[in-house]
Design a protein around this motif. Structure first.
Motif, PDB file in Angstrom:
ATOM      1  N   ILE A 137      90.305 -85.073  37.482  1.00 39.82           N
ATOM      2  CA  ILE A 137      90.344 -83.630  37.274  1.00 39.82           C
ATOM      3  C   ILE A 137      90.962 -82.989  38.507  1.00 39.82           C
ATOM      4  CG2 ILE A 137      89.022 -81.519  36.906  1.00 39.82           C
ATOM      5  CD1 ILE A 137      86.845 -83.208  35.570  1.00 39.82           C
ATOM      6  N   ALA A 138      92.020 -82.218  38.291  1.00 40.73           N
ATOM      7  CA  ALA A 138      92.664 -81.492  39.391  1.00 40.73           C
ATOM      8  C   ALA A 138      92.265 -80.023  39.336  1.00 40.73           C
ATOM      9  CB  ALA A 138      94.186 -81.619  39.308  1.00 40.73           C
ATOM     10  N   LEU A 139      92.115 -79.436  40.509  1.00 39.44           N
ATOM     11  CA  LEU A 139      91.853 -78.007  40.641  1.00 39.44           C
ATOM     12  C   LEU A 139      93.175 -77.317  40.961  1.00 39.44           C
ATOM     13  CD1 LEU A 139      88.689 -78.269  42.928  1.00 39.44           C
ATOM     14  CD2 LEU A 139      88.806 -78.347  40.419  1.00 39.44           C
ATOM     15  N   VAL A 140      93.556 -76.343  40.149  1.00 39.08           N
ATOM     16  CA  VAL A 140      94.832 -75.656  40.325  1.00 39.08           C
ATOM     17  C   VAL A 140      94.566 -74.153  40.372  1.00 39.08           C
ATOM     18  CG1 VAL A 140      97.081 -75.153  39.294  1.00 39.08           C
ATOM     19  CG2 VAL A 140      96.127 -77.460  39.146  1.00 39.08           C
ATOM     20  N   GLY A 141      95.200 -73.474  41.334  1.00 42.54           N
ATOM     21  CA  GLY A 141      95.041 -72.031  41.400  1.00 42.54           C
ATOM     22  C   GLY A 141      96.133 -71.387  42.217  1.00 42.54           C
ATOM     23  N   ASP A 142      96.425 -70.124  41.913  1.00 41.08           N
ATOM     24  CA  ASP A 142      97.413 -69.383  42.693  1.00 41.08           C
ATOM     25  C   ASP A 142      96.755 -68.145  43.283  1.00 41.08           C
ATOM     26  OD1 ASP A 142      98.723 -66.921  40.723  1.00 41.08           O
ATOM     27  OD2 ASP A 142      97.542 -68.481  39.777  1.00 41.08           O
ATOM     28  N   SER A 143      97.139 -67.804  44.517  1.00 40.40           N
ATOM     29  CA  SER A 143      96.645 -66.620  45.206  1.00 40.40           C
ATOM     30  C   SER A 143      95.115 -66.673  45.301  1.00 40.40           C
ATOM     31  CB  SER A 143      97.156 -65.363  44.505  1.00 40.40           C
ATOM     32  OG  SER A 143      97.004 -64.228  45.306  1.00 40.40           O
ATOM     33  N   SER A 160      78.167 -82.821  45.483  1.00 42.13           N
ATOM     34  CA  SER A 160      78.285 -84.238  45.084  1.00 42.13           C
ATOM     35  C   SER A 160      77.967 -84.489  43.613  1.00 42.13           C
ATOM     36  CB  SER A 160      77.370 -85.112  45.957  1.00 42.13           C
ATOM     37  OG  SER A 160      77.694 -84.981  47.319  1.00 42.13           O
ATOM     38  N   GLU A 161      78.221 -83.509  42.749  1.00 44.73           N
ATOM     39  CA  GLU A 161      78.046 -83.731  41.313  1.00 44.73           C
ATOM     40  C   GLU A 161      79.345 -84.160  40.653  1.00 44.73           C
ATOM     41  OE1 GLU A 161      74.938 -81.015  39.241  1.00 44.73           O
ATOM     42  OE2 GLU A 161      76.090 -79.701  40.568  1.00 44.73           O
ATOM     43  N   VAL A 162      80.452 -83.604  41.108  1.00 44.21           N
ATOM     44  CA  VAL A 162      81.774 -83.915  40.577  1.00 44.21           C
ATOM     45  C   VAL A 162      82.711 -84.093  41.763  1.00 44.21           C
ATOM     46  CG1 VAL A 162      83.629 -83.191  39.031  1.00 44.21           C
ATOM     47  CG2 VAL A 162      81.293 -82.363  38.644  1.00 44.21           C
ATOM     48  N   THR A 163      83.628 -85.064  41.643  1.00 45.88           N
ATOM     49  CA  THR A 163      84.608 -85.289  42.707  1.00 45.88           C
ATOM     50  C   THR A 163      86.004 -85.015  42.161  1.00 45.88           C
ATOM     51  OG1 THR A 163      83.209 -86.978  43.724  1.00 45.88           O
ATOM     52  CG2 THR A 163      85.519 -86.936  44.378  1.00 45.88           C
ATOM     53  N   PRO A 164      86.541 -83.830  42.400  1.00 43.16           N
ATOM     54  CA  PRO A 164      87.911 -83.556  41.942  1.00 43.16           C
ATOM     55  C   PRO A 164      88.899 -84.537  42.557  1.00 43.16           C
ATOM     56  CG  PRO A 164      86.814 -81.533  42.608  1.00 43.16           C
ATOM     57  CD  PRO A 164      85.950 -82.664  43.063  1.00 43.16           C
ATOM     58  N   ALA A 165      89.913 -84.871  41.788  1.00 45.87           N
ATOM     59  CA  ALA A 165      90.900 -85.846  42.255  1.00 45.87           C
ATOM     60  C   ALA A 165      91.972 -85.203  43.126  1.00 45.87           C
ATOM     61  CB  ALA A 165      91.561 -86.522  41.052  1.00 45.87           C
ATOM     62  N   PHE A 166      92.205 -83.888  42.957  1.00 47.32           N
ATOM     63  CA  PHE A 166      93.351 -83.267  43.610  1.00 47.32           C
ATOM     64  C   PHE A 166      93.159 -81.762  43.613  1.00 47.32           C
ATOM     65  CE2 PHE A 166      97.935 -82.063  43.852  1.00 47.32           C
ATOM     66  CZ  PHE A 166      98.292 -82.839  44.950  1.00 47.32           C
TER      67      PHE A 166
END
Length: 300
Positions: A137-143, A160-166
């Protein structure tokens, strides 16, 4: 006389919100499925609306993106980002979730961030029904969405419940102390100006920014220890008000041993790729971002 964008003010944001409420959501590409869902919100808070974008022939165990919209913490919507979220799903062959987090000043920190955290943990918890791999799961955002994505990466690391990949951060709004700078070297003349930044941060924090402190996770650039965070891509233009804070955060991630690709676009202003999407610099910028997502989600 040189043109400068008008600043965001409470009145301007109120008008934008009213227009947004009446606007029709942008059309989706043919074949793209989108489902509006209402998921459990933070404890004691309302449910969170999310939009789930599924491209045709999505394989089981697919990678996924949590897309967090921008708007200075005070405006914008996940629905208005239908084209962007759908484009990620189509171009990358991934499931995309857009989160409709609550906005300041009606809901200041930590409400918007906790809404995003609820969306992330829901994606991981519902990975099997959604058909996704919770480890990709990647986290993506602008501004401001980039600021929320960066803060979410920190919060997820610590809980430590979820580990985003990127984490993919377009010109992220990371540091409230930028509002206190005596000069901005003529950056922030277009789209997002210093006065807008002062308003956005004051609304989000529930008080004017001050140099000595901010609540933990509210301003991601204030975090001292960046070790262990997900690999990142950060892109910003040299005329963007956030240029210095974004460059500094990228350098600090690298110094902490976090893989971070930093893309700097000479002469580019805030959100330039959204206002001039067909320009050569915008196409190069977006190609870099998409390639980073492919690597970060192990799609290549």
């Amino acid at each position: 006389m040189r043109f400068r964008s008008p600043p965001f003010t409470p009145g301007v944001v109120a008008v934008m919100g009213a227009m947004q409420a009446r606007a029709k959501a942008p059309a989706l590409p043919d074949g793209m499925m989108v489902e509006e869902r209402h998921i459990p919100g933070p404890p004691g808070a309302p449910d969170v609306t999310v939009f789930v974008y599924r491209p045709p022939n999505l394989p089981a165990g697919a990678a996924a993106i949590l897309n967090i919209h921008g708007g200075g913490y005070v405006t914008g919507s996940a629905a208005s980002y239908h084209p962007q979220s759908a484009a990620y799903a189509r171009e990358l062959g991934v499931l995309v979730v857009g989160v409709e987090y609550r906005l300041a000043p009606g809901t200041p920190f930590p409400g918007p961030l906790e809404d995003c955290y609820s969306a992330l943990t829901w994606m991981a918890r519902e990975a099997d029904p959604l058909g996704i791999d919770p480890a990709r799961i990647a986290l993506v955002g602008d501004s401001a969405g980039g600021g929320l994505a960066a803060a979410l990466a920190q919060l997820a690391h610590d809980r430590s419940e979820v580990t985003p990949a990127f984490q993919l951060l377009y010109y992220p709004m990371l540091d409230d102390r930028t509002t206190l700078a005596a000069t901005h070297d003529e950056r922030g003349e277009f789209i997002w100006r210093p006065a807008s930044n002062q308003f956005g941060w004051s609304a989000y924090l529930g008080r004017p920014p001050r140099m000595d402190s901010a609540p933990e996770y509210a301003a991601p650039a204030r975090r001292a220890d960046l070790t262990g965070l997900p690999p990142a891509w950060i892109g910003v233009g040299t005329l963007d008000l956030f240029h210095a804070e974004d460059r500094d955060y990228a350098q600090r991630l690298q110094a902490a041993g976090v893989p971070c690709e930093y893309v700097e676009v000479p002469g580019a202003y805030h959100a330039f790729e959204r206002f001039a999407p067909d320009s050569a610099v915008a196409r190069t910028f977006m190609t870099s971002a998409l390639n980073a997502l492919r690597r970060g989600l192990r799609l290549v």
